[in-house]
Design a protein around this motif. Sequence first.
Motif, mmCIF file in Angstrom:
data_model
loop_
_atom_site.group_PDB
_atom_site.id
_atom_site.type_symbol
_atom_site.label_atom_id
_atom_site.label_comp_id
_atom_site.label_asym_id
_atom_site.label_seq_id
_atom_site.Cartn_x
_atom_site.Cartn_y
_atom_site.Cartn_z
ATOM 1 N N ALA A 1 -22.023 64.706 25.038
ATOM 2 C CA ALA A 1 -22.955 65.426 25.914
ATOM 3 C C ALA A 1 -22.372 65.518 27.312
ATOM 4 N N VAL B 1 -21.317 60.402 27.027
ATOM 5 C CA VAL B 1 -21.750 61.342 28.064
ATOM 6 C C VAL B 1 -20.667 61.520 29.119
ATOM 7 N N LEU C 1 -32.208 61.169 27.725
ATOM 8 C CA LEU C 1 -31.125 61.306 26.752
ATOM 9 C C LEU C 1 -31.427 60.393 25.576
ATOM 10 N N VAL D 1 -23.816 66.055 31.244
ATOM 11 C CA VAL D 1 -24.995 66.128 32.100
ATOM 12 C C VAL D 1 -24.562 66.088 33.561
ATOM 13 N N LEU E 1 -27.204 60.827 20.214
ATOM 14 C CA LEU E 1 -25.848 61.040 20.726
ATOM 15 C C LEU E 1 -24.845 60.183 19.961
#
Length: 168
Positions: free
Chosen positions: A141, A125, A6, A143, A11
């Motif tokens: 994001a 995230v 990542l 994941v 990000l």
Amino acid sequence: MSSLTLDAEALYGELLRGMRLQLAACAAPPQLVGVASGGEWLAQRLQKDLGLAGEPGVLSSSMHRDDFSQRGLASSGKTSLPFDVNGAHLIVVDDVLYTGRTIRAVLNELFDYGRPASVKLAVLVDRGGRELPVQADLAVARVALPASQTLELARAPDGRLSFRVQDR
């Protein structure tokens, strides 16, 4: 070790863009509050990059964790809220949203200081795996990682951000 990669800096750029959109929709600028420690780093950087006055707050989860008896005060920093929480519109910033237990703990800590008008959550995230009904208003994001792995934000001495994926 996982092969997941990542780009934390990319990000962060998306988080900054999303926060600009959030701020444009607000009648008055909200106060930023970072969750110690990764969220604290993000809130400090966002405060500067968004041109917001003052300092962001910091929330520690350590006193309200449901695993306090096992972890103790752990490595979580101290809570610091350099503004009045009562009636404030807040955006809590964190690096990784996982089970929701840390967010539950920091919300309990926050309400020890007063009653905000509203609280939103922004994270870099969201890794799923929720154990509590907590969701981010802004997640850059998403994941999926096995429960056997951790995802942690790291900060270099020059302020650059990166992620570490480690097996427990």
